[in-house]
Design a protein around this motif. Structure first.
Motif, PDB file in Angstrom:
ATOM      1  N   PRO A   1      53.796   1.830  43.147  1.00 57.31           N
ATOM      2  CA  PRO A   1      54.482   1.456  41.691  1.00 57.31           C
ATOM      3  C   PRO A   1      53.354   1.734  40.311  1.00 57.31           C
ATOM      4  O   PRO A   1      53.179   1.693  39.420  1.00 57.31           O
ATOM      5  CB  PRO A   1      54.184  -0.020  42.017  1.00 57.31           C
ATOM      6  CG  PRO A   1      53.683  -0.726  43.576  1.00 57.31           C
ATOM      7  CD  PRO A   1      54.417   1.111  43.701  1.00 57.31           C
ATOM      8  N   VAL A   2      52.257   2.512  41.024  1.00 56.85           N
ATOM      9  CA  VAL A   2      50.643   2.486  40.714  1.00 56.85           C
ATOM     10  C   VAL A   2      51.395   4.547  40.357  1.00 56.85           C
ATOM     11  O   VAL A   2      50.823   4.831  38.806  1.00 56.85           O
ATOM     12  CB  VAL A   2      49.650   3.118  41.659  1.00 56.85           C
ATOM     13  CG1 VAL A   2      48.585   3.591  40.451  1.00 56.85           C
ATOM     14  CG2 VAL A   2      49.577   1.538  42.208  1.00 56.85           C
ATOM     15  N   LEU A   3      51.700   4.816  40.999  1.00 53.34           N
ATOM     16  CA  LEU A   3      52.539   6.394  40.537  1.00 53.34           C
ATOM     17  C   LEU A   3      53.525   6.566  39.240  1.00 53.34           C
ATOM     18  O   LEU A   3      53.741   7.339  38.934  1.00 53.34           O
ATOM     19  CB  LEU A   3      52.627   7.470  41.732  1.00 53.34           C
ATOM     20  CG  LEU A   3      51.434   7.359  43.121  1.00 53.34           C
ATOM     21  CD1 LEU A   3      52.351   8.047  44.387  1.00 53.34           C
ATOM     22  CD2 LEU A   3      50.380   8.340  42.515  1.00 53.34           C
ATOM     23  N   PHE A   4      54.904   5.753  39.653  1.00 48.81           N
ATOM     24  CA  PHE A   4      55.733   5.210  38.894  1.00 48.81           C
ATOM     25  C   PHE A   4      55.998   4.613  38.764  1.00 48.81           C
ATOM     26  O   PHE A   4      56.255   3.209  38.946  1.00 48.81           O
ATOM     27  CB  PHE A   4      56.832   5.679  40.216  1.00 48.81           C
ATOM     28  CG  PHE A   4      57.223   7.183  41.019  1.00 48.81           C
ATOM     29  CD1 PHE A   4      57.065   8.689  39.913  1.00 48.81           C
ATOM     30  CD2 PHE A   4      56.593   7.275  42.447  1.00 48.81           C
ATOM     31  CE1 PHE A   4      57.087   9.691  40.907  1.00 48.81           C
ATOM     32  CE2 PHE A   4      56.327   8.322  43.113  1.00 48.81           C
ATOM     33  CZ  PHE A   4      56.703   9.835  42.968  1.00 48.81           C
ATOM     34  N   GLY A   5      56.047   4.381  36.912  1.00 50.36           N
ATOM     35  CA  GLY A   5      56.524   3.339  36.282  1.00 50.36           C
ATOM     36  C   GLY A   5      57.577   1.952  36.627  1.00 50.36           C
ATOM     37  O   GLY A   5      57.551   0.930  35.941  1.00 50.36           O
ATOM     38  N   SER A   6      58.305   3.070  36.392  1.00 53.25           N
ATOM     39  CA  SER A   6      59.595   2.712  37.240  1.00 53.25           C
ATOM     40  C   SER A   6      60.689   1.650  38.379  1.00 53.25           C
ATOM     41  O   SER A   6      61.323   0.986  37.929  1.00 53.25           O
ATOM     42  CB  SER A   6      60.821   3.310  37.365  1.00 53.25           C
ATOM     43  OG  SER A   6      60.495   4.065  38.628  1.00 53.25           O
TER      44      SER A   6
END
Length: 438
Positions: free
Chosen positions: A132-137
């Motif tokens: 969730p930190v690296l990918f906003g989806s």
């Protein structure tokens, strides 16, 4: 105009369209690409020929060594015997059998074979926590798992009582409570409380309390000392822990150095300049040899944890300077706009200034992380067996005494994969932020 003049003028006009013709060979396809990219001028043509010769020379020597690699052998002498029998004594052949024989040791060090599932599961949990930190989806509710995942990883890797990571986690809760209670008094007091209260709790309360609770409710798994850590597992543990911890600490240091508060500003400058002015290897020796002299007698502070703390502080100093450059690049109008909206300092930084500064700083931050991950190999000088340290242990055995390049190629390839992945993620993040700002 006379008829003669009209006939002369009409001679210059074509009465029928020419049929469509193919473009010149030099302006299409591979010939055009070669002419424009490899041979546009005589100087470029010479450099291209020289470069092709160098590439051919390297591949002609390294290619057979790779292609003739031997994977099924129990020792270096057996590798050579297979080579002499199948390819001749003068053939060039790599003995990759050492990787097939010792890949577990290169990956996990001396970690117990029966517990390999624990670092493997910890690695999966780390990726899930970072998602969730690296990918906003990823749904934002997943951030709760991200906050808990470091304590789960600690428990899986080191084992022992489950209450140790639980009571360590409570230190962060106490820090948040202290910051909230002191926030109405003063912002500086709130920050100081959020730092001092957890440190005092961890130093004097957390471990004894965990031992008391464990005596009442004994829940845990087999404890594995840090001395059994090694290989790429050790590099990942030190590197990823330092990367995750140094980013928020570096941001705080950057804000402190840019602060108008005299004491906060000078303390941040002093810390950053002292840390950056000394090589990492010196700080590692400090963590290994000198840190115990500053601890109470009888204190046994794990060496791997000491190294993680020192590498984190070292990386945070560099991250602070990268973020400070991003803060300086944000137009002054953004600060003034935040003031005009009535936002306080922390709101303006969190909502307006920091997102822009971090976007500008992405290449520098990732570059620092890549350098940090590669610098984890320096721990070999303080007795920790990273992948390079394990090569000495492998070559010390009679079976693989005398083997060099195969181990270094494998280690270099693994580091390249990790660093290349970080670089590609940096490019992905930059493209994503550019699209979102259109």
């Amino acid at each position: 105009m006379s008829d003669t003049d009209s006939e002369v003028t009409n001679a210059y006009f074509r009465e029928a369209m020419l049929e469509q013709q193919a473009p010149p060979v030099t302006e299409t396809g591979a010939v055009k690409w070669l002419r424009e990219n490899l041979f546009p001028t005589w100087l470029n043509a010479i450099m291209t020929v020289v470069a092709l010769y160098v590439i051919w020379f390297i591949l002609s020597h390294i290619g057979p060594w790779f292609l003739n690699g031997i994977w099924d052998a129990g020792s270096l002498s057996e590798c050579r015997a297979i080579r002499d029998e199948t390819m001749g004594p003068d053939a060039s052949a790599a003995c990759f059998a050492v990787i097939a024989d010792r890949w577990e040791q290169l990956t996990f060090g001396f970690y117990p074979r029966s517990a390999y599932w624990r670092p493997t599961l910890a690695f999966v949990i780390m990726l899930a926590g970072l998602a969730p930190v690296l990918f906003g989806s990823i749904p934002r509710g997943w951030l709760t798992f991200s906050a808990v995942s470091p304590f789960i990883i600690f428990f899986l890797l080191w084992g022992g009582s489950i209450w140790v990571p639980v009571f360590i986690a409570m230190g962060f809760v106490l820090g948040a409570v202290a910051a909230r209670l002191l926030g109405g008094v003063n912002q500086i007091a709130a920050v100081a409380g959020a730092i001092v209260v957890p440190i005092l709790y961890w130093a004097f309360v957390a471990i004894p309390l965990a031992e008391v609770v464990h005596d009442l409710i004994p829940i845990g798994i087999r404890a594995i000392p840090s001395s059994d850590f090694g290989g790429f597992m050790l590099s990942v543990v030190i590197g990823m822990a330092a990367i995750i911890l140094s980013l928020p600490l570096g941001i705080v240091l950057a804000l402190a150095r840019a602060s108008d508060l005299f004491l906060v500003n000078k303390l941040a400058i002093t810390f950053i300049e002292i840390i950056r002015g000394v090589p990492l290897i010196v700080w590692l020796f400090t963590a290994s040899l000198l840190l115990n002299y500053f601890l109470p007698p009888g204190t046994n502070f794990d060496l791997t944890l000491r190294v993680i703390i020192m590498v984190t502080l070292f990386s945070a100093a560099y991250i602070a300077e990268v973020v400070r450059g991003g803060l300086a690049a944000v137009p002054k109008g953004q600060y003034e706009g935040a003031d005009s909206l009535g936002l306080d300092y922390w709101q303006s930084m969190r909502l307006i200034v920091l997102p822009q500064a971090l976007k500008i700083s992405i290449p520098g931050i990732v570059n620092t992380f890549i350098g940090l991950f590669k610098d984890t190999t320096l721990v070999v000088f303080i007795g920790l067996l990273d992948p390079l340290g394990l090569t000495n242990s492998i070559r010390a055995s009679t079976d693989w005494n005398g083997i060099y390049w195969e181990l270094y190629v494998f280690i270099g390839l693994m580091f390249f994969i990790a660093c290349y992945a970080m670089g590609r993620y940096s490019m992905y993040l930059e493209r994503k932020l550019q699209r979102e700002n259109r």
